[in-house]
Design an enzyme around this catalytic site. Structure first.
Site, mmCIF file in Angstrom:
data_model
loop_
_atom_site.group_PDB
_atom_site.id
_atom_site.type_symbol
_atom_site.label_atom_id
_atom_site.label_comp_id
_atom_site.label_asym_id
_atom_site.label_seq_id
_atom_site.Cartn_x
_atom_site.Cartn_y
_atom_site.Cartn_z
ATOM 1 C CB THR A 1 28.485 92.096 41.646
ATOM 2 O OG1 THR A 1 29.678 92.464 41.186
ATOM 3 C CG2 THR A 1 28.073 92.911 41.822
ATOM 4 C CG HIS B 1 60.942 48.876 45.893
ATOM 5 N ND1 HIS B 1 60.949 49.687 44.715
ATOM 6 C CD2 HIS B 1 61.899 49.324 46.336
ATOM 7 C CE1 HIS B 1 62.329 50.901 45.300
ATOM 8 N NE2 HIS B 1 62.482 50.047 46.702
ATOM 9 C CB SER C 1 29.781 41.414 47.728
ATOM 10 O OG SER C 1 29.278 40.738 45.970
ATOM 11 C CB SER C 2 25.005 43.085 45.429
ATOM 12 O OG SER C 2 25.719 43.279 43.873
ATOM 13 C CE LYS D 1 35.066 40.700 48.049
ATOM 14 N NZ LYS D 1 35.556 42.598 48.030
ATOM 15 C CG ASN E 1 33.917 45.242 49.707
ATOM 16 O OD1 ASN E 1 34.281 44.063 49.028
ATOM 17 N ND2 ASN E 1 33.022 45.423 48.614
ATOM 18 C CD GLU F 1 35.815 50.762 49.159
ATOM 19 O OE1 GLU F 1 35.619 50.220 49.129
ATOM 20 O OE2 GLU F 1 37.246 48.968 49.041
#
Length: 468
Positions: free
Chosen positions: A101, A188, A318-319, A324, A326, A331
Site C-alpha cells: 500500500t 566422477h 592476484s595482488s 596469475k 583467474n 566466478e
C-alpha cells in the site's frame, strides 16, 4: 530533497513533507515507519507502477469515470514516471506493509501532485486527488500484484530471454569451433571414454536452449492481471469494463499481451505465478553455474591443471602472484547462482504465505524476483561475451591426454572381454604405458586391430568399433 518543508494532511492528521517532493503524507509516513534496509524499488518496478496508473486513467477516461482533462494530466504525469523522470520520488523501503500500500500511495501521490502541477495548480492542493482520481476503481491489493506481473514479465521478455539468447549463440559458436577436438571425458572426475569438446559444449548450449523454453513457459500465468479485483477480488467500486480496458492499455504500452485474471481471488490471495516463474529462473541460474564450474575446471592450470581450455585474460588475478589469471567472470556466475537460490527460498516461502484473502509478501516477492531476473540477465550477457566467446581450446594437450587415458580400454570390451580389458588398463597405469602398447604386448590384439579399435575420434560416436 530540500530542508524546507510543507504541511501535508491525510486521515491521521498533518505531517511535514520536503517542500520540493512530489510525494505526500502517506509516503512520508512510510519513509519514517520503514527505515529497514535502504533498498527501494528498482527502475523496472517503478516503470510498471507508472504503466498501471496510466492504463487505469485511460480506462477511467474512456468510461467517463474521471474527467478527461484530469485523466489527461494523470496520463502525462504517469508517462514521466514510466520514463524514469521521477525515480527519486519513490523513497519507500522495499520492506514495508505486506500489501505494498505504501508504494501504491507513493505512486498515487507523486502522479497526483505532478498532474496538479501540469494543470497549473499548487503541489499539495489535491486539485488532482491521489485516491479519488489516480487510484479511482483500484486498490493497493490489485494494483501491486498487477505491477508485480507487469514488471516481472517485462523483466523476462526484455532482459532475461535476450541475454540467454546471446549466451546460447556464443555456446553454439564454440560447439562448432570445437567440434573436431577429441578429449578425455570425465565422470566422477575420473577419466572416461573420449568425447569431443564440441559435444560437451553442445550440452551447455542445450541447457540454455531448454532454459529459455522453461522461462517462456511462464508467460501465460504472468500475463494474468489482478487489476479490477479491488480490495478482496470482488471488484467493488470498479466498472465492469475497467479490467479488460486497462489490460488492453497495459498491453499497448509494453508490447506484451496481458489479460484480466481469470480469477481475481486467486490473483490477490496467492502468487503462485511468481513462484513458478522464479523457479524457472533458478533452473537457468543452476545451468549457468554448472557450465561455469566445468569451464573453470577445464581451464585450470595453466600448467598444473586440466588445461584443456585457455581462458580469457580479463584482469590480473592476484595482488601477490605476478602473471596469475583467474576465471573471474565464471566466478561471478557462480555467485549469482547462490544469490538466486537464496532468492528462490524467499519467493517460494513468501508465495506460500499470506492469510485468507490477501498474500502479504507482495513487496519482497516483487523486489526479489526482479533482482534475480536482472542478475541472471547481466550474468548471462557477461558470461557469453566476456568469457565463453574468448575461450580457446588447447588441442594438442587434449590429444596427448586422450592417448594416455585408461578409459580407452572400454572399446576393447566387445573384442577381448571386460576382464582382459581391465587387466590392460591396470597394467598400463602401473607400468606408465598406454593401453594401446599393453594390448599389443600381451597379444590381445595385433597392431592393425588396435589401430582400428582404439581410435579416439571414432569413440565419440555411437557404435562398436572394429565390427563390420
Amino acid at each position: 530533497m530540500s530542508e524546507d518543508v510543507r504541511i501535508e494532511e491525510d486521515s491521521l492528521g498533518e505531517i511535514e513533507v520536503p517542500e520540493d517532493a512530489y510525494w505526500g503524507a502517506q509516503t512520508q509516513r512510510a519513509v519514517e515507519n520503514f527505515p529497514i534496509s535502504g533498498i527501494t524499488f528498482s527502475r523496472r518496478f517503478i516503470r510498471a507502477l507508472g504503466i498501471v496508473k496510466k492504463a487505469a486513467a485511460e480506462a477511467n477516461r474512456d468510461l467517463d469515470l474521471v474527467e478527461e482533462d484530469t485523466a489527461e494530466a494523470i496520463i502525462e504525469a504517469a508517462d514521466e514516471v514510466i520514463a524514469g523522470q521521477h525515480d527519486d520520488q519513490f523513497p519507500v523501503d522495499v520492506f514495508q506493509t505486506g500489501s505494498g500500500t505504501s508504494s501504491n500511495m507513493n505512486a498515487n501521490e507523486v502522479i497526483a501532485n505532478r498532474a496538479t502541477e501540469i494543470r497549473g495548480g499548487e503541489i499539495g492542493s489535491r486539485d488532482v486527488h491521489p485516491n479519488d482520481h489516480v487510484n479511482y476503481g483500484q486498490s493497493s491489493n490489485d494494483v501491486i500484484p498487477t505491477t508485480m506481473h507487469v514488471s516481472a514479465l517485462e523483466g523476462v521478455e526484455k532482459d532475461v530471454l535476450p541475454a540467454l539468447e546471446t549466451l546460447e549463440e556464443e555456446l553454439a559458436e564454440k560447439e562448432e569451433e570445437f567440434a573436431d577436438i577429441v578429449k578425455t571425458g570425465r565422470t566422477h572426475l575420473q577419466d572416461a571414454t573420449p568425447v569431443t569438446l564440441g559435444q560437451e559444449f553442445s550440452g551447455y548450449r542445450t541447457q540454455i536452449e531448454k532454459g529459455r523454453v522453461r522461462v517462456k513457459a511462464v508467460r501465460a500465468h504472468l500475463a494474468e492481471l489482478a487489476l479490477g479485483g479491488t480490495a478482496v477480488g470482488t471488484g467493488l467500486n470498479t466498472h465492469e469494463e475497467f479490467p479488460e480496458r486497462a489490460a488492453e492499455y497495459i498491453s499497448e504500452e509494453t508490447g506484451i499481451d496481458f489479460v484480466e485474471a481469470d480469477n481475481h481471488f486467486e490473483a490477490q490471495a496467492a502468487h503462485d505465478a511468481m513462484v513458478e516463474a522464479h523457479g524457472a529462473l533458478r533452473v537457468v541460474a543452476g545451468s549457468m553455474n554448472k557450465m561455469a564450474n566445468d569451464m573453470r575446471l577445464l581451464a585450470s592450470g595453466p600448467r598444473n591443471g586440466l588445461g584443456e581450455l585457455e581462458q580469457p585474460e580479463n584482469q590480473p588475478g592476484s595482488s601477490i602472484m605476478p602473471g596469475k589469471i583467474n576465471p573471474v567472470v565464471a566466478e561471478s556466475v557462480n555467485q549469482v547462482h547462490k544469490q538466486v537460490v537464496g532468492n528462490d527460498a524467499t519467493v517460494s516461502t513468501g508465495g506460500a504465505r499470506g492469510e485468507l484473502d490477501l498474500n502479504l509478501y507482495k513487496p519482497v516477492l516483487a523486489h526479489t524476483f526482479l533482482e534475480s531476473a536482472s542478475m541472471i540477465a547481466n550474468a548471462a550477457e557477461a558470461f557469453g561475451e566476456r568469457f565463453v566467446a574468448k575461450l580457446e581450446a588447447n588441442a594438442e594437450h587434449c590429444e596427448r591426454q586422450v592417448e594416455q587415458s585408461m578409459a580407452l580400454a572400454t572399446a576393447l570390451n566387445p573384442h577381448i572381454g571386460y576382464d582382459k580389458a581391465s587387466d590392460a588398463a591396470k597394467t598400463a597405469l602401473k607400468e606408465g604405458k598406454t593401453v594401446r602398447e599393453v594390448v599389443v604386448e600381451k597379444g590381445y590384439l595385433d597392431e592393425d586391430e588396435v589401430e582400428e579399435v582404439l581410435d579416439p575420434e571414432l569413440m565419440t560416436h555411437r557404435g562398436i568399433l572394429g565390427q563390420e
